[in-house]
Design a protein around this motif. Structure first.
Motif, short mmCIF file in Angstrom:
data_model
loop_
_atom_site.label_atom_id
_atom_site.label_comp_id
_atom_site.label_asym_id
_atom_site.label_seq_id
_atom_site.Cartn_x
_atom_site.Cartn_y
_atom_site.Cartn_z
N TYR A 1 0.82 -1.20 0.00
CA TYR A 1 0.00 0.00 0.00
C TYR A 1 0.86 1.26 0.00
CZ TYR A 1 -3.52 3.44 1.13
OH TYR A 1 -4.33 4.55 1.10
N ALA A 2 2.04 1.19 0.62
CA ALA A 2 2.94 2.33 0.61
C ALA A 2 3.33 2.69 -0.83
CB ALA A 2 4.18 2.04 1.43
N LEU A 3 3.44 1.70 -1.70
CA LEU A 3 3.72 1.98 -3.11
C LEU A 3 2.55 2.74 -3.74
CD1 LEU A 3 5.20 -1.49 -4.12
CD2 LEU A 3 6.48 0.65 -3.94
N VAL A 4 1.33 2.40 -3.34
CA VAL A 4 0.16 3.12 -3.84
C VAL A 4 0.20 4.57 -3.36
CG1 VAL A 4 -2.37 3.15 -3.90
CG2 VAL A 4 -1.17 0.96 -3.81
N ARG A 5 0.63 4.76 -2.12
CA ARG A 5 0.75 6.11 -1.58
C ARG A 5 1.81 6.90 -2.33
NH1 ARG A 5 -0.32 9.35 -0.27
NH2 ARG A 5 0.89 10.06 1.52
N GLN A 6 2.95 6.27 -2.62
CA GLN A 6 3.99 6.95 -3.39
C GLN A 6 3.46 7.32 -4.77
OE1 GLN A 6 7.91 5.09 -3.34
NE2 GLN A 6 7.44 4.15 -1.37
N ALA A 7 2.66 6.43 -5.35
CA ALA A 7 2.09 6.71 -6.68
C ALA A 7 1.15 7.91 -6.62
CB ALA A 7 1.35 5.47 -7.20
N LEU A 8 0.51 8.14 -5.49
CA LEU A 8 -0.35 9.31 -5.36
C LEU A 8 0.48 10.59 -5.42
CD1 LEU A 8 -3.26 10.33 -4.84
CD2 LEU A 8 -2.68 10.32 -2.40
N ILE A 9 1.66 10.57 -4.80
CA ILE A 9 2.54 11.74 -4.85
C ILE A 9 2.97 12.01 -6.27
CG2 ILE A 9 4.75 12.68 -4.08
CD1 ILE A 9 4.41 11.04 -1.49
N THR A 10 3.38 10.97 -6.99
CA THR A 10 3.82 11.17 -8.38
C THR A 10 2.66 11.55 -9.29
OG1 THR A 10 3.61 8.79 -8.89
CG2 THR A 10 5.75 9.56 -8.10
N MET A 11 1.45 11.09 -8.95
CA MET A 11 0.29 11.46 -9.76
C MET A 11 0.03 12.96 -9.69
SD MET A 11 -3.72 10.40 -9.34
CE MET A 11 -4.06 11.80 -8.26
N TYR A 12 0.10 13.52 -8.48
CA TYR A 12 -0.11 14.95 -8.35
C TYR A 12 1.03 15.76 -8.98
CZ TYR A 12 -4.42 14.92 -5.69
OH TYR A 12 -5.74 14.78 -5.33
N ASN A 13 2.18 15.13 -9.17
CA ASN A 13 3.26 15.75 -9.92
C ASN A 13 3.09 15.55 -11.43
OD1 ASN A 13 4.89 16.99 -7.97
ND2 ASN A 13 5.78 15.03 -7.37
N ARG A 14 2.00 14.89 -11.82
CA ARG A 14 1.69 14.60 -13.23
C ARG A 14 2.77 13.75 -13.89
NH1 ARG A 14 -2.75 17.33 -14.49
NH2 ARG A 14 -2.55 16.87 -16.70
N ASP A 15 3.41 12.92 -13.10
CA ASP A 15 4.42 11.98 -13.60
C ASP A 15 3.72 10.65 -13.88
OD1 ASP A 15 6.52 10.23 -14.04
OD2 ASP A 15 7.77 11.04 -12.44
N HIS A 16 3.17 10.53 -15.07
CA HIS A 16 2.35 9.34 -15.37
C HIS A 16 3.19 8.07 -15.39
CE1 HIS A 16 3.92 10.48 -19.33
NE2 HIS A 16 3.70 9.24 -19.71
N GLN A 17 4.43 8.16 -15.83
CA GLN A 17 5.25 6.95 -15.94
C GLN A 17 5.53 6.34 -14.58
OE1 GLN A 17 8.56 8.59 -18.20
NE2 GLN A 17 7.74 7.74 -20.11
N ARG A 18 5.95 7.16 -13.61
CA ARG A 18 6.22 6.63 -12.27
C ARG A 18 4.94 6.21 -11.57
NH1 ARG A 18 10.00 9.30 -8.20
NH2 ARG A 18 9.86 7.17 -7.43
N THR A 19 3.87 6.93 -11.82
CA THR A 19 2.59 6.56 -11.21
C THR A 19 2.18 5.16 -11.65
OG1 THR A 19 1.88 8.88 -11.14
CG2 THR A 19 0.16 7.19 -10.98
N ILE A 20 2.25 4.91 -12.93
CA ILE A 20 1.88 3.59 -13.45
C ILE A 20 2.84 2.52 -12.93
CG2 ILE A 20 1.69 2.20 -15.56
CD1 ILE A 20 0.85 4.85 -16.99
N ALA A 21 4.14 2.82 -12.95
CA ALA A 21 5.13 1.83 -12.52
C ALA A 21 4.96 1.46 -11.05
CB ALA A 21 6.54 2.37 -12.77
N LEU A 22 4.76 2.45 -10.19
CA LEU A 22 4.58 2.17 -8.76
C LEU A 22 3.29 1.39 -8.51
CD1 LEU A 22 5.69 5.64 -7.37
CD2 LEU A 22 6.78 3.45 -6.80
N ALA A 23 2.23 1.75 -9.22
CA ALA A 23 0.95 1.05 -9.04
C ALA A 23 1.06 -0.41 -9.50
CB ALA A 23 -0.15 1.77 -9.80
N LYS A 24 1.75 -0.63 -10.60
CA LYS A 24 1.95 -2.00 -11.08
C LYS A 24 2.81 -2.80 -10.11
CE LYS A 24 1.21 -1.50 -16.05
NZ LYS A 24 1.80 -1.63 -17.40
N GLN A 25 3.83 -2.16 -9.56
CA GLN A 25 4.69 -2.83 -8.59
C GLN A 25 3.89 -3.28 -7.38
OE1 GLN A 25 8.10 -0.50 -7.41
NE2 GLN A 25 8.77 -1.99 -5.87
#
Length: 430
Positions: free
Chosen positions: A226-250
């Motif tokens: 779940y911490a990876l999902v939380r990190q993906a939320l931070i990257t999502m608000y930074n509009r970093d789609h690549q890291r958001t997708i990668a963290l969510a998949k991880q």
């Protein structure tokens, strides 16, 4: 930043190929003819939102947005140091306006007394007598307070509890130690969310990493996922789609991850695909999210992971994604259905989706409806003082500036400016 040279000619070529006049295309995208013309000729720089609208209208699958998207660097990883306890110890800022970390140097220079106010000096109970019911109730209460209070007001409570749990864990053994570590992890994860809401991404990442480490100590891979999902939320608000997708998949690849976390991870992945303009993959991820969340068992023995204030998180996320996919009218319709279902007492959740609802209506050309919705939400937004919600408020203000003479925009201007710039008298929307 230089204007991406290919965008204007590419947009014009795609528009002409679809047989759309400049006037018709402007009408369909809810931008002025002059604005579209200036972008096509390279006089004006396109925004990501403009490119997303063009992508949706021209069925370009994110190709135009990719030409203008600038990925904001995600916060640098905080060094992992077993002896670095800086953010466990907190103090007020000099002007008393915020709650900030107190570093080791400041502690050595005289901050030790603050620690005594937060720490559990020595647990009186033996390991077998440790009771977590009180701490569990405290975390649940903090989460409820977080729905109607500034994050700066919630952080001291959560940080103090996290410190108490950490020290309690040091004096616990066996099953008790694992139970304390598990709750410590959940508390640290919530502290990370409140730090992000306060606008401090570095602190948010630090607390998220602490949550992972506490979870590992408890033999819990679920919170780590779940911490990876939380990190993906931070990257999502930074509009970093690549890291958001990668963290969510991880997060979805962690063996044994419960269905609820899988569903939340798939939902975050969908939001990443929406930022990338990939409608097909976004909808697929949302379908997976719904399937996982419907299969999830009701949590027992601890706070619910993720939001518990949105009745149908996938439906709400669908409306969220449709806006990023450049389909504001569809987004507005979806959010109209979902926002009214959120309890008005859950001010943070209500403002988060309500502001995006107003933004979707504004982008779809319904300025009056957008202003009416925004007027309803500004009180909630001011109450919770969320840095992430202000992201959409800024987009809303930018969208409304396209209709500067509309009477509802004029009337809303002072309130919206106050919400965007609290404490700055005389601010204006213009």
């Amino acid at each position: 930043m230089a204007i991406p040279e290919p965008f204007g000619p590419r947009l014009r070529a795609m528009r002409v190929a679809r047989g759309l006049s400049l006037s018709e295309f402007a009408r369909r995208t809810f931008y002025s003819k002059g604005h579209v013309s200036r972008i096509e000729t390279g006089v004006a720089r396109p925004s990501v939102e403009f490119a997303q609208r063009c992508d949706a209208e021209l069925a370009a699958d994110g190709a135009l947005a990719a030409l203008v998207r600038t990925t904001t660097a995600s916060p640098a990883a905080v060094a992992e140091d077993d002896n670095d306890d800086g953010m466990w110890i907190m103090t007020m800022s000099p002007d008393g306006s915020s709650f900030v970390p107190l570093g080791r140097r400041e502690l050595l220079m005289g901050g030790a007394m603050l620690l005594s106010g937060l720490a559990v000096t020595r647990p009186a109970a033996a390991a077998g007598e440790v009771h977590l019911g009180h701490h569990t109730a405290m975390l649940a209460s903090a989460r409820e307070i977080g729905q109607t209070a500034h994050p700066q007001a919630v952080l001291p409570i959560v940080v103090g509890q996290a410190q108490a749990l950490r020290l309690l864990a040091e004096h616990s053994q066996g099953a008790d130690a694992k139970a304390v570590a598990a709750l410590s992890s959940r508390t640290a994860e919530f502290a990370g969310w409140m730090a992000q809401e306060a606008g401090d991404e570095r602190m948010a990442m630090w607390w998220t990493q602490r949550a992972v480490r506490a979870a590992e100590a408890a033999g819990d891979t679920h919170t780590a996922a779940y911490a990876l999902v939380r990190q993906a939320l931070i990257t999502m608000y930074n509009r970093d789609h690549q890291r958001t997708i990668a963290l969510a998949k991880q997060a979805q690849s962690v063996p044994g991850t419960p269905s609820r976390i899988l569903g939340l991870a798939a939902q975050r992945e969908a939001q990443g695909h929406a930022l990338a303009g990939d409608h097909t993959e976004c909808m697929r991820a949302l379908d997976r999210a719904r399937a996982h969340l419907e299969a999830a068992e009701d949590g027992a023995g601890g706070p619910v992971i993720g939001t518990s204030h949105v009745p149908d998180p996938v439906a709400a996320a669908t409306g969220w994604c449709l806006y990023d996919l450049g389909k504001p009218a569809a987004a507005a319709a979806a959010l109209d259905r979902e926002v009214v279902r959120i309890n008005p007492g859950s001010a943070r959740a209500r403002a988060r989706f309500g502001v995006r609802q107003a933004l979707a209506h504004a982008a779809a050309g319904d300025v009056a409806r957008a202003c009416a919705l925004a007027g309803e939400m500004l009180g909630h937004a001011a109450l919770v003082n969320s840095a992430t919600i202000r992201t959409d408020l800024n987009r809303l203000a930018a969208t409304l500036r396209r209709s500067p003479r509309h009477p509802d925009v004029v009337a809303l201007g002072p309130s919206l400016a106050a919400a965007l710039h609290p404490g700055e008298p005389g601010s204006h929307l213009a």
